[in-house]
Design a protein around this motif. Sequence first.
Motif, PDB file in Angstrom:
ATOM      1  N   ILE A 138      38.431 104.673  24.400  1.00 48.75           N
ATOM      2  CA  ILE A 138      39.841 105.022  24.531  1.00 48.75           C
ATOM      3  C   ILE A 138      39.925 106.526  24.796  1.00 48.75           C
ATOM      4  CG2 ILE A 138      42.122 104.948  23.480  1.00 48.75           C
ATOM      5  CD1 ILE A 138      40.801 102.179  23.799  1.00 48.75           C
ATOM      6  N   LEU A 139      40.460 106.897  25.951  1.00 51.06           N
ATOM      7  CA  LEU A 139      40.589 108.308  26.300  1.00 51.06           C
ATOM      8  C   LEU A 139      41.886 108.849  25.683  1.00 51.06           C
ATOM      9  CD1 LEU A 139      39.554 108.302  30.075  1.00 51.06           C
ATOM     10  CD2 LEU A 139      38.152 108.010  28.016  1.00 51.06           C
ATOM     11  N   HIS A 178      45.925 110.102  33.160  1.00 49.24           N
ATOM     12  CA  HIS A 178      46.007 108.921  34.031  1.00 49.24           C
ATOM     13  C   HIS A 178      44.860 108.945  35.046  1.00 49.24           C
ATOM     14  CE1 HIS A 178      50.060 107.063  33.197  1.00 49.24           C
ATOM     15  NE2 HIS A 178      50.199 108.201  32.553  1.00 49.24           N
ATOM     16  N   TYR A 179      44.620 110.103  35.618  1.00 49.53           N
ATOM     17  CA  TYR A 179      43.542 110.285  36.602  1.00 49.53           C
ATOM     18  C   TYR A 179      42.180 109.990  35.973  1.00 49.53           C
ATOM     19  CZ  TYR A 179      40.221 113.051  39.439  1.00 49.53           C
ATOM     20  OH  TYR A 179      39.144 113.479  40.173  1.00 49.53           O
ATOM     21  N   PHE A 180      41.923 110.532  34.779  1.00 49.24           N
ATOM     22  CA  PHE A 180      40.632 110.317  34.125  1.00 49.24           C
ATOM     23  C   PHE A 180      40.379 108.832  33.854  1.00 49.24           C
ATOM     24  CE2 PHE A 180      41.550 114.654  31.991  1.00 49.24           C
ATOM     25  CZ  PHE A 180      41.088 115.339  33.102  1.00 49.24           C
ATOM     26  N   VAL A 181      41.409 108.139  33.402  1.00 51.20           N
ATOM     27  CA  VAL A 181      41.263 106.712  33.099  1.00 51.20           C
ATOM     28  C   VAL A 181      40.863 105.938  34.352  1.00 51.20           C
ATOM     29  CG1 VAL A 181      42.501 104.616  32.408  1.00 51.20           C
ATOM     30  CG2 VAL A 181      42.823 106.732  31.122  1.00 51.20           C
ATOM     31  N   CYS A 183      39.499 107.094  37.117  1.00 54.80           N
ATOM     32  CA  CYS A 183      38.169 107.496  37.583  1.00 54.80           C
ATOM     33  C   CYS A 183      37.073 106.751  36.829  1.00 54.80           C
ATOM     34  CB  CYS A 183      37.982 109.003  37.400  1.00 54.80           C
ATOM     35  SG  CYS A 183      38.906 110.031  38.559  1.00 54.80           S
ATOM     36  N   ARG A 184      37.218 106.663  35.526  1.00 59.29           N
ATOM     37  CA  ARG A 184      36.179 106.002  34.724  1.00 59.29           C
ATOM     38  C   ARG A 184      36.104 104.509  35.042  1.00 59.29           C
ATOM     39  NH1 ARG A 184      34.404 109.355  30.290  1.00 59.29           N
ATOM     40  NH2 ARG A 184      33.477 107.558  29.252  1.00 59.29           N
ATOM     41  N   ASN A 185      37.249 103.867  35.221  1.00 58.09           N
ATOM     42  CA  ASN A 185      37.245 102.428  35.492  1.00 58.09           C
ATOM     43  C   ASN A 185      36.858 102.101  36.926  1.00 58.09           C
ATOM     44  OD1 ASN A 185      38.104 100.974  32.984  1.00 58.09           O
ATOM     45  ND2 ASN A 185      39.834 102.379  33.136  1.00 58.09           N
ATOM     46  N   SER A 186      37.030 103.048  37.843  1.00 58.27           N
ATOM     47  CA  SER A 186      36.618 102.822  39.238  1.00 58.27           C
ATOM     48  C   SER A 186      35.179 103.249  39.471  1.00 58.27           C
ATOM     49  CB  SER A 186      37.538 103.595  40.189  1.00 58.27           C
ATOM     50  OG  SER A 186      37.338 105.003  40.066  1.00 58.27           O
ATOM     51  N   ARG A 187      34.482 103.550  38.379  1.00 58.89           N
ATOM     52  CA  ARG A 187      33.091 104.008  38.455  1.00 58.89           C
ATOM     53  C   ARG A 187      32.970 105.248  39.355  1.00 58.89           C
ATOM     54  NH1 ARG A 187      29.828 100.226  36.093  1.00 58.89           N
ATOM     55  NH2 ARG A 187      30.695  98.131  35.848  1.00 58.89           N
ATOM     56  N   HIS A 188      33.902 106.160  39.180  1.00 58.39           N
ATOM     57  CA  HIS A 188      33.953 107.459  39.854  1.00 58.39           C
ATOM     58  C   HIS A 188      34.303 107.367  41.339  1.00 58.39           C
ATOM     59  CE1 HIS A 188      31.056 109.269  36.589  1.00 58.39           C
ATOM     60  NE2 HIS A 188      32.083 108.605  36.076  1.00 58.39           N
ATOM     61  N   GLU A 189      34.654 106.170  41.812  1.00 50.18           N
ATOM     62  CA  GLU A 189      35.046 106.034  43.220  1.00 50.18           C
ATOM     63  C   GLU A 189      36.297 106.870  43.520  1.00 50.18           C
ATOM     64  OE1 GLU A 189      36.764 102.607  46.278  1.00 50.18           O
ATOM     65  OE2 GLU A 189      35.601 101.989  44.507  1.00 50.18           O
ATOM     66  N   PRO A 193      35.767 111.962  36.410  1.00 47.59           N
ATOM     67  CA  PRO A 193      36.712 111.940  35.285  1.00 47.59           C
ATOM     68  C   PRO A 193      36.592 113.166  34.388  1.00 47.59           C
ATOM     69  CG  PRO A 193      34.865 110.522  34.802  1.00 47.59           C
ATOM     70  CD  PRO A 193      34.635 111.045  36.193  1.00 47.59           C
ATOM     71  N   THR A 194      36.666 114.334  34.993  1.00 45.25           N
ATOM     72  CA  THR A 194      36.611 115.594  34.254  1.00 45.25           C
ATOM     73  C   THR A 194      37.712 116.506  34.783  1.00 45.25           C
ATOM     74  OG1 THR A 194      35.111 116.660  35.830  1.00 45.25           O
ATOM     75  CG2 THR A 194      34.100 115.389  34.026  1.00 45.25           C
ATOM     76  N   GLU A 195      38.067 117.515  33.984  1.00 45.36           N
ATOM     77  CA  GLU A 195      39.060 118.468  34.463  1.00 45.36           C
ATOM     78  C   GLU A 195      38.552 119.178  35.707  1.00 45.36           C
ATOM     79  OE1 GLU A 195      41.862 120.774  32.197  1.00 45.36           O
ATOM     80  OE2 GLU A 195      40.836 120.194  30.357  1.00 45.36           O
TER      81      GLU A 195
END
Length: 558
Positions: A138-139, A178-181, A183-189, A193-195
Amino acid sequence: MIRSQAALKMANNNHNYKTVYAFAREMHPKTEKFDVQYGTAGFRAKASTLGYVMYRMGLLAVLRARYKKGCIGVMITASHNPEPDNGVKLIDPCGEMLEQSWEKWATKFANVGDDQLEEVINEIVTQLNIEMTQRVEILVGKDTRPSSPSLAKALCDGILALSGKPIDYGIVTTPQLHYFVYCRNSRHEYGLPTEEGYYRKLCNAFKKLRGQKFDVGNYSNEVFYDGANGVGAKKIKYFQECLGDSLKIGMYNDELIGTGKLNYMCGADYVKTTQSFPHGVPQEINQRCCSVDGDADRLMYYYLDEDKKCHLLDGDRIAILIAEYLKEVVESTGLEVDLGLVQTAYANGASTKYITKKLKVPVSFACTGVKYLHHQALKFEIGVYFEANGHGTVIFKKEFKEKLRSALKDSSSDEVKSAIEKLLVVIDLVNETVGDAISDMLLVETILHSKGWSVQDWEGAYTDLPNRLMKVSVKDRAKIQTTDAERRCVKPDGLQDAIDAIVDKYNAGRSFVRPSGTEDLVRVYAEASTREEADQLALEIALKVYEMAGGIGPEPTL
């Protein structure tokens, strides 16, 4: 008595959930008798009342993540609300807001008595067949409010209570989480998922589109930025460092955490509701300015003319500027694309006329609330949506992106390839997951630069009709029921006929009424060809609502 997170983890490892619930309830007991409702903004209330709500949302976040088989996010923020308030909202795996069908679960979790909490958890687990052994992440993000760290602790206690893994991103904007979530679920596609990944993606796209010429035509390469003394003030400094001379950002209302009053007489909501210049921003004539709100998901542009009058360029104008630009770029690719724009009933009638008659872009209407606009925008290959308050973004369907890449590979025309490459870079500049004030600002600046427009050129595209908002106190707001994206009133009987008869008396008149989502109020919107007519139309409608919908207190007056 178990009070530490380590003890909670140990209890979970033994799968002794009943013990965990009992101990956790002692740590975060339900302290308020009033019920709260999960809506578009999640939960919002005085921060001092939210400890138990945060804990329970931690529990629900783990259940949601297990149900979706991916990580989700939880953002602690009250956006444009004043500092004593705080709130919480859940973010689904693709970076979108919590699925509407789960809002009832969030509301139930928040309001149930301590002695029934375990029963409600078992109910959702059984009803949705949730696998409880999966380890999920959970982010967690929070804005700059002094209450946020303690509320984050309560939230994380709830996450740990069901063996979830909280990942603390610290102080971030709502759009960043929202962006980080996603990114992580799209496997960075979608991105890293970092600032740093967020800044680099947006800044690289902006600089590539801008090129080496910074001042073009009437466009001046400087914007004054009001950070509302919030997280947007903190994060814009990283953008300025990354952007360098490609955009000069004058930063105001950027006090350090705990010293500036969040959203106080500044920020996007203040500018929109008061239609006046925010405090703390230099009042330079004809200088292009923008404001974000406390969690940086709303954006408002404005400037002062020679008579010190404040000119507002709100979400309607931002949406139109973006839609017109995208239409031009898409046409240069030679591809047939389904481009549409989504508005609410609050959109100025002049803006809708300009979109449909001049731009010839289809307009779809949705109920108030970005969750409704976002859903409607998904029907288009390119869906542009904004509320008048400056909250919005652009969604590009996955199939459309694939179409672009395929066309880029197959095309033999350098001109077409250049146009497609440009559009792909524009897509990288947009945070598609949710309205993102900083991403939207960079897109607006890109478009104004490409056109060589000043803020006055932008405003000159069309003239807004004068409008007026009023509120009517009623005994029971449920007596007002609407349809057609809240533009027509179906209850009480006869009220819409009365509204139509009044509107017919005014030149370019339009009006609608809708119940408040949180108070026993009816909101009245009216517009007409002159300020005097708009004011009088609003008053007539307000009096009719007072008469036919159970008005209480003094009769409405201007």
